[in-house]
Scaffold this motif. Sequence first.
Motif, PDB file in Angstrom:
ATOM      1  N   SER A   5       0.834  -1.202   0.000  1.00 41.58           N
ATOM      2  CA  SER A   5       0.000   0.000   0.000  1.00 41.58           C
ATOM      3  C   SER A   5       0.863   1.243   0.000  1.00 41.58           C
ATOM      4  O   SER A   5       1.819   1.343   0.778  1.00 41.58           O
ATOM      5  N   LEU A   7       0.829   5.708  -0.267  1.00 33.37           N
ATOM      6  CA  LEU A   7       0.210   7.019  -0.458  1.00 33.37           C
ATOM      7  C   LEU A   7       0.732   7.604  -1.761  1.00 33.37           C
ATOM      8  O   LEU A   7       1.939   7.585  -2.029  1.00 33.37           O
ATOM      9  N   ALA A  28       3.026   7.879   7.850  1.00 32.12           N
ATOM     10  CA  ALA A  28       2.632   6.714   7.064  1.00 32.12           C
ATOM     11  C   ALA A  28       3.483   5.504   7.423  1.00 32.12           C
ATOM     12  O   ALA A  28       2.969   4.382   7.564  1.00 32.12           O
ATOM     13  N   TRP A  33       2.288   1.739   6.355  1.00 33.05           N
ATOM     14  CA  TRP A  33       2.264   1.865   4.905  1.00 33.05           C
ATOM     15  C   TRP A  33       3.607   1.438   4.316  1.00 33.05           C
ATOM     16  O   TRP A  33       4.637   1.465   4.980  1.00 33.05           O
ATOM     17  N   ASP A  34       3.575   1.080   3.020  1.00 30.33           N
ATOM     18  CA  ASP A  34       4.771   0.555   2.359  1.00 30.33           C
ATOM     19  C   ASP A  34       5.459   1.572   1.453  1.00 30.33           C
ATOM     20  O   ASP A  34       6.641   1.385   1.127  1.00 30.33           O
ATOM     21  N   THR A 250      -3.194   5.422  -3.330  1.00 37.73           N
ATOM     22  CA  THR A 250      -4.362   6.252  -3.016  1.00 37.73           C
ATOM     23  C   THR A 250      -4.543   7.318  -4.093  1.00 37.73           C
ATOM     24  O   THR A 250      -3.683   8.173  -4.295  1.00 37.73           O
ATOM     25  N   LEU A 266      -4.300   7.866   5.820  1.00 32.63           N
ATOM     26  CA  LEU A 266      -3.132   7.105   6.293  1.00 32.63           C
ATOM     27  C   LEU A 266      -3.382   6.517   7.678  1.00 32.63           C
ATOM     28  O   LEU A 266      -2.890   5.420   7.998  1.00 32.63           O
ATOM     29  N   PRO A 270      -3.029   0.796   5.925  1.00 29.40           N
ATOM     30  CA  PRO A 270      -2.879   0.169   4.603  1.00 29.40           C
ATOM     31  C   PRO A 270      -3.843  -0.998   4.429  1.00 29.40           C
ATOM     32  O   PRO A 270      -4.561  -1.372   5.355  1.00 29.40           O
TER      33      PRO A 270
END
Length: 272
Positions: A5, A7, A28, A33-34, A250, A266, A270
């Motif tokens: 995932s 942003l 994030a 998140w990745d 996103t 965020l 994710p």
Amino acid sequence: MTLRSGLWLPIFDELADPVVVSRLAAEAEESGWDGLFVWDHVRWRAPIRAVADPWITLAAAATATQRLRLGPMVTPIARRRPVKLARETATLDRLSGGRLILGAGLGSDRFGEEYSRTGEELDDRVRAAMLDESLAVLTAAWTGDPVRHRGEHYVVDDIAFEPTPVQAGGVPVWIAGFPGNVAPMRRAARHDGFFPVNLQDADQLAAAVDAVHGLRAERGATGPFDVVAALVPGTDPAPYAAAGATWWLTDFEPDAVTVDAVRGVLRDGPAA
């Protein structure tokens, strides 16, 4: 296969401050998140007024994080000099410890007239040739060996580009293009990923995945290959993962995105 995932931020207006984006990147990362990817433009249509530089913004995000993959998504390479881009990509990859991904495509004059108002090339076929030639220069430059290139658009006369990127084999390249267009899929099959833009549904993605993997098979290509699905926040990514997506990004509306809106997404986290 795990769905990562990321942003994906239009760095306009409220997001045109690299300090703000670097803080969002840190948040994030803390939220699991990745990746953090940013748009690359010099202008956008009204009501957008402020536009940030992607490379300075990504450098700020790199210093604020340790794990997130980072990159411009996507860079219209035909309006960048490949030797300058070779230096920028290698430097940012080293700054980030090997976390850079280069999104590349033709770009468009449609939304900001950023080519017609700056004297850049408008012909899609010419820009496509410039893109392919630039990617050849970049691939050669990332090896650290002397580059000897004399093409239709660019010349590099025996220059070695050191230091090289941290990532073995150079920076991964994701090619953007419309999913029904064979040319970008062929280009993607020569690189590391495909970002089909303006996706309509998961079935369209599945067809694109089948096509690009078929093209890779024709080339005898092996190894990791990413497929990206950009989805409006709140969309269920599961059908796209089943269709072959390895990343979801996103898809914020550029005219309406705010820091608070990004922060809300965020913090939702994710994909599971």
